[in-house]
Scaffold this active site. Sequence first.
Site, PDB file in Angstrom:
ATOM      1  N   THR A 173       5.624 -48.793   0.039  1.00 49.31           N
ATOM      2  CA  THR A 173       4.303 -48.501  -0.520  1.00 49.31           C
ATOM      3  C   THR A 173       3.469 -49.775  -0.475  1.00 49.31           C
ATOM      4  O   THR A 173       3.957 -50.865  -0.804  1.00 49.31           O
ATOM      5  CB  THR A 173       4.401 -47.986  -1.962  1.00 49.31           C
ATOM      6  N   PHE A 175       0.509 -51.799  -1.993  1.00 41.56           N
ATOM      7  CA  PHE A 175      -0.270 -51.983  -3.212  1.00 41.56           C
ATOM      8  C   PHE A 175      -1.407 -52.957  -2.938  1.00 41.56           C
ATOM      9  O   PHE A 175      -1.270 -53.854  -2.095  1.00 41.56           O
ATOM     10  CB  PHE A 175       0.598 -52.534  -4.347  1.00 41.56           C
TER      11      PHE A 175
END
Length: 270
Positions: A173, A175
């Site tokens: 992921t 960020f």
Amino acid sequence: MKIAIQGEPGSFSHEAARRMVKGCAIVPCARSAEVFDLLESGKVPVAVIPIENSLAGSVTEHLDLLLARDVFIQRDFRLRIVHNLIAAPGVKKSDLRRVFSHPVALDQCRDFFRANPKIQANPFYDTAGSVKHVIENKMQMPDAGGIASRHAASVYKGRILAAGIEDDKRNFTRFVLLRRRRRVLPGANKTSIAFGLKNVPGALHKALRVFADRDISLSKIESRPIRGRPWEYVFYADFLRGDDKLAKGALLQLRAVADMVKVLGIYPAA
């Protein structure tokens, strides 16, 4: 330094924030909009949000908020995501009939739910929050589990029933670190933008040619519907240049052919 995130202690956002800003004080929020509210009001100087997952794609709510709010991306960070099936002590995997987690996390574990059709996926506001929820309500929910990080299991005294249940082990992921004001760090070599076009033939071609003519690589482009304007769209794009003359020239020409251009951030690529 105070830093706002969406999620409970033990969430992946919490881990990303700690890695991006050493020694920070986490301010958890139940909803993403609250993160942006705190940042825009000046109650926190920075915030961290997930923007994209390598399996599930973009976090569309956050794209919409980046467009609507007055914030600026200063950094990005890629975190390896390992999802674990977690339940209260004494609960067995065969007991489970429902599993809670954030919708994006559930989407990264499709193969698990296909292999376990008796278990229903239930969207929840946060990964770590789902574990907290099932542990605190064990007596009322003896058939429930959550999907979250190993750290979440430790924080809320849960038991890991299955580890690494994400569909692909190369699950990351991305960020981003947000500030209220534009601040470009040294070494910035990536720019995120949003732009809107008239629905006329060749409009997107003209916009993309701005970058092609300058040999600027687009690492990502996607469209999102504009709220309140059915069947109209805004494009989100990342291109691999920083705050230099070539990038400024491209943005200047893009503004000449687009209805709207917003620079969401200029930052060093992770």
